[in-house]
Design a protein around this motif. Sequence first.
Motif, PDB file in Angstrom:
ATOM      1  N   VAL A  63      10.779   3.992  -5.540  1.00 50.75           N
ATOM      2  CA  VAL A  63      11.735   3.170  -6.291  1.00 50.75           C
ATOM      3  C   VAL A  63      12.259   2.028  -5.427  1.00 50.75           C
ATOM      4  CG1 VAL A  63      13.992   3.145  -7.419  1.00 50.75           C
ATOM      5  CG2 VAL A  63      12.418   5.035  -7.852  1.00 50.75           C
ATOM      6  N   VAL A  64      12.638   2.327  -4.198  1.00 45.35           N
ATOM      7  CA  VAL A  64      13.183   1.309  -3.292  1.00 45.35           C
ATOM      8  C   VAL A  64      12.128   0.245  -2.979  1.00 45.35           C
ATOM      9  CG1 VAL A  64      14.114   0.892  -0.990  1.00 45.35           C
ATOM     10  CG2 VAL A  64      14.879   2.882  -2.298  1.00 45.35           C
ATOM     11  N   VAL A  65      10.904   0.686  -2.676  1.00 44.00           N
ATOM     12  CA  VAL A  65       9.835  -0.258  -2.348  1.00 44.00           C
ATOM     13  C   VAL A  65       9.515  -1.150  -3.548  1.00 44.00           C
ATOM     14  CG1 VAL A  65       7.388  -0.459  -1.752  1.00 44.00           C
ATOM     15  CG2 VAL A  65       8.827   1.199  -0.556  1.00 44.00           C
ATOM     16  N   ALA A  66       9.400  -0.556  -4.739  1.00 44.70           N
ATOM     17  CA  ALA A  66       9.076  -1.331  -5.936  1.00 44.70           C
ATOM     18  C   ALA A  66      10.167  -2.344  -6.257  1.00 44.70           C
ATOM     19  CB  ALA A  66       8.857  -0.396  -7.124  1.00 44.70           C
ATOM     20  N   VAL A  70      -2.637  -6.388  -5.891  1.00 44.47           N
ATOM     21  CA  VAL A  70      -1.937  -7.593  -6.322  1.00 44.47           C
ATOM     22  C   VAL A  70      -0.608  -7.217  -6.962  1.00 44.47           C
ATOM     23  CG1 VAL A  70      -2.104  -9.709  -7.686  1.00 44.47           C
ATOM     24  CG2 VAL A  70      -4.187  -8.648  -6.767  1.00 44.47           C
ATOM     25  N   VAL A  71       0.457  -7.863  -6.491  1.00 46.29           N
ATOM     26  CA  VAL A  71       1.784  -7.662  -7.080  1.00 46.29           C
ATOM     27  C   VAL A  71       2.294  -9.012  -7.559  1.00 46.29           C
ATOM     28  CG1 VAL A  71       4.114  -6.775  -6.744  1.00 46.29           C
ATOM     29  CG2 VAL A  71       2.220  -5.788  -5.438  1.00 46.29           C
ATOM     30  N   ASP A  72       2.292  -9.222  -8.867  1.00 48.34           N
ATOM     31  CA  ASP A  72       2.941 -10.397  -9.436  1.00 48.34           C
ATOM     32  C   ASP A  72       4.173  -9.917 -10.197  1.00 48.34           C
ATOM     33  OD1 ASP A  72       1.835  -9.188 -11.632  1.00 48.34           O
ATOM     34  OD2 ASP A  72       0.587 -10.877 -12.255  1.00 48.34           O
ATOM     35  N   ARG A  73       4.804 -10.799 -10.950  1.00 50.19           N
ATOM     36  CA  ARG A  73       6.055 -10.418 -11.622  1.00 50.19           C
ATOM     37  C   ARG A  73       5.837  -9.282 -12.625  1.00 50.19           C
ATOM     38  NH1 ARG A  73       6.778 -16.144 -11.267  1.00 50.19           N
ATOM     39  NH2 ARG A  73       8.620 -16.676 -10.008  1.00 50.19           N
ATOM     40  N   LEU A  74       4.743  -9.329 -13.371  1.00 48.32           N
ATOM     41  CA  LEU A  74       4.483  -8.284 -14.355  1.00 48.32           C
ATOM     42  C   LEU A  74       4.324  -6.927 -13.681  1.00 48.32           C
ATOM     43  CD1 LEU A  74       3.776  -7.239 -17.189  1.00 48.32           C
ATOM     44  CD2 LEU A  74       1.389  -7.922 -16.741  1.00 48.32           C
ATOM     45  N   SER A  75       3.458  -6.847 -12.688  1.00 48.42           N
ATOM     46  CA  SER A  75       3.221  -5.561 -12.037  1.00 48.42           C
ATOM     47  C   SER A  75       4.455  -5.080 -11.291  1.00 48.42           C
ATOM     48  CB  SER A  75       2.020  -5.654 -11.090  1.00 48.42           C
ATOM     49  OG  SER A  75       2.182  -6.686 -10.149  1.00 48.42           O
ATOM     50  N   ALA A  76       5.196  -5.987 -10.662  1.00 47.17           N
ATOM     51  CA  ALA A  76       6.402  -5.592  -9.923  1.00 47.17           C
ATOM     52  C   ALA A  76       7.450  -5.002 -10.861  1.00 47.17           C
ATOM     53  CB  ALA A  76       6.979  -6.794  -9.180  1.00 47.17           C
ATOM     54  N   LEU A  77       7.609  -5.611 -12.028  1.00 49.58           N
ATOM     55  CA  LEU A  77       8.579  -5.105 -13.007  1.00 49.58           C
ATOM     56  C   LEU A  77       8.188  -3.707 -13.491  1.00 49.58           C
ATOM     57  CD1 LEU A  77      11.007  -5.527 -14.898  1.00 49.58           C
ATOM     58  CD2 LEU A  77       9.475  -6.715 -16.480  1.00 49.58           C
ATOM     59  N   LEU A  78       6.916  -3.527 -13.830  1.00 46.28           N
ATOM     60  CA  LEU A  78       6.468  -2.224 -14.324  1.00 46.28           C
ATOM     61  C   LEU A  78       6.451  -1.177 -13.220  1.00 46.28           C
ATOM     62  CD1 LEU A  78       3.632  -3.279 -16.802  1.00 46.28           C
ATOM     63  CD2 LEU A  78       6.000  -2.667 -17.292  1.00 46.28           C
ATOM     64  N   LEU A  79       6.178  -1.592 -11.982  1.00 46.36           N
ATOM     65  CA  LEU A  79       6.243  -0.658 -10.858  1.00 46.36           C
ATOM     66  C   LEU A  79       7.654  -0.112 -10.688  1.00 46.36           C
ATOM     67  CD1 LEU A  79       4.067  -2.556  -8.221  1.00 46.36           C
ATOM     68  CD2 LEU A  79       3.558  -0.291  -9.143  1.00 46.36           C
ATOM     69  N   THR A  80       8.641  -0.987 -10.774  1.00 47.31           N
ATOM     70  CA  THR A  80      10.030  -0.569 -10.589  1.00 47.31           C
ATOM     71  C   THR A  80      10.485   0.363 -11.700  1.00 47.31           C
ATOM     72  OG1 THR A  80      10.511  -2.685  -9.503  1.00 47.31           O
ATOM     73  CG2 THR A  80      12.391  -1.408 -10.278  1.00 47.31           C
ATOM     74  N   PRO A 129       0.812  -1.238   0.000  1.00 47.64           N
ATOM     75  CA  PRO A 129       0.000   0.000   0.000  1.00 47.64           C
ATOM     76  C   PRO A 129       0.835   1.273   0.000  1.00 47.64           C
ATOM     77  CG  PRO A 129      -0.765  -1.560   1.681  1.00 47.64           C
ATOM     78  CD  PRO A 129       0.550  -2.058   1.192  1.00 47.64           C
ATOM     79  N   LEU A 130       2.100   1.177   0.436  1.00 48.89           N
ATOM     80  CA  LEU A 130       2.939   2.374   0.489  1.00 48.89           C
ATOM     81  C   LEU A 130       3.125   3.003  -0.890  1.00 48.89           C
ATOM     82  CD1 LEU A 130       5.798   1.356   2.980  1.00 48.89           C
ATOM     83  CD2 LEU A 130       3.737   2.705   3.440  1.00 48.89           C
ATOM     84  N   LEU A 131       3.085   2.184  -1.935  1.00 48.79           N
ATOM     85  CA  LEU A 131       3.306   2.703  -3.289  1.00 48.79           C
ATOM     86  C   LEU A 131       2.209   3.684  -3.719  1.00 48.79           C
ATOM     87  CD1 LEU A 131       4.506  -0.560  -5.045  1.00 48.79           C
ATOM     88  CD2 LEU A 131       5.855   1.505  -4.650  1.00 48.79           C
TER      89      LEU A 131
END
Length: 566
Positions: free
Chosen positions: A41-44, A73-83, A6-8
């Motif tokens: 950036v650090v959290v993602a 929901v954070v899966d690999r796709l969302s985590a990559l795009l978040l970063t 949720p911090l993001l």
Amino acid sequence: MTWLVPLLVLVPLLGAAVALGLLRHQKLQRAITVAVLAVAVVVAATLMVLVDQHGTIVVQVGGWQAPYGISLVVDRLSALLLTVSASVLLLVLLFSIGQGLAADDEDAPVTIYYPTYLVLAAGVLDAFLAGDLFNLYVAFEMLLVASYVLITLGGSEQRVRAGTTYIITSLIASALFLASIGLVYGATGTVNIAQISERVAGLPEHVQLLLHTMLLIAFGIKAAVFPLAFWLPDSYPTAPAPVTAVFAGLLTKVGIYAIIRLETIIFPRPQLNTVLLVVAVLTMIVGVLGAVSQTDVKRLLSFTLISHIGFMVMGVGLGSVVGTAAAVFYTVHHIVVQTTLFLVSGVMERVGGTTSTRSLGGLLKAAPFLAALYLVPAFNLGGIPPFSGFIGKLGLFRAAAEDGSPMAWVTVGAGVVTSLLTLYALMRVWDAAFWRPKPAAEAAAPHASTAEPHAHLRSPEPAPLTVSEETGEAYHPGGSTTVTDAAHASSASSPATGQAAAVEPSVHTPLPRMLVAVTTVAVLGSVALTVVAGPLYGYATRAAESLESPARYVQAVLGSTDGGTR
């Protein structure tokens, strides 16, 4: 580590509220905004590592279990795009600070830039976290409100006109999306993406097709696919360079992300794959033909943005793990490289006073380092080996070859033509802006800049060249010397002919150090994609494998009873 998710969204929104309360303290605004995006950036990046190691992370907001509550929901796709998105947002913010875009000015209270930028960041990050369609709609609306403020920053007639076109189109897309959500809820009894995935297979075929088509059109407008991209070339180029860069890099990719979710989780059947491939071909060709015909750098880049959206749609339309992996990789590549090119165009405008290739010239001699900064991402976007653009396109062509259908081979042909024409268009800019001497006529009577004036946006660095809308005369906002004066001082008439001599590089504005430093980091980031292409492509492949098994996503969201990791 679920508390990180949720911090993001919360941190940028809280940061925006604090920054809004500090309108008279711009330095504090700036520090808060930079700190918030650095935290994002650090959290993602942390979530990207955790998800790859342990699987999808699901947070049920407020303790309300899915499908009744809000799922993040954070899966690999969302985590990559978040970063990638958080990193780009931070980089563009630093560029805007260097440009003086948000400088305090009593005549133009653009101190709203920082809080608005944080709201935009919250919307982008929330879109990648949304586990239900309504939360995704809310994220889109956050983007719409913030982007309208940013695209009209400065309040000139041209920007307001472009912003009006942008917001009307976006409102139409939002209305269509909201109507689609209502129909989906009426047909399935839920807006939770995981539960929709479970229930949609039981609907009649024609109902599935209707819901699928409506959502695809709504997301297609956001992604700027043909023929729904008519609004983009007239909207993006009028905004200040940092705003255009972040719009081009991220906003259309939110639409692509939604299309990937739609085609892999909500409607995993190959119902509209052929349609997607046709759309991909038309988007590539129409977009690149538009780019070839442009004489303004920003408009040219806006058309290349449209054309290369077609590559991502191509990967999704192939409907395979290989195709989706290539689409994910190419999405990351395009976010970084397209943003970088728009930042470079901002520096070109700062130095040359315009983005029109008819007026630019002599930049290679005046600013050789800028020439290198332009050339590297231009080669990358054009797909020259060994850059990431070439690797991504090779992956897409390989996926099409494995598919083997006639339409797949048509997309390969369209992709090759688009790549060649993209390279031609970008190298034509190189020839006009860098290699060719500046036209002598421009020294004596410079034309009005095709870019929007920045008269109300004071810079801590040497002021950019600005053009008066009333007189057409270019000047420095902080001083009295005009470009016309500088041109006459630096170009003498020939005693023999009486004609003006070629303009010397001294006419150009010096390169601001911070802008160059930030743009250099962006260019190095685009090169880094090539260096880490192997691990990055592997990550994209693992993300695609997860997407091709919707049951994993459904189990992670609906099977979670404690909001923990699955």
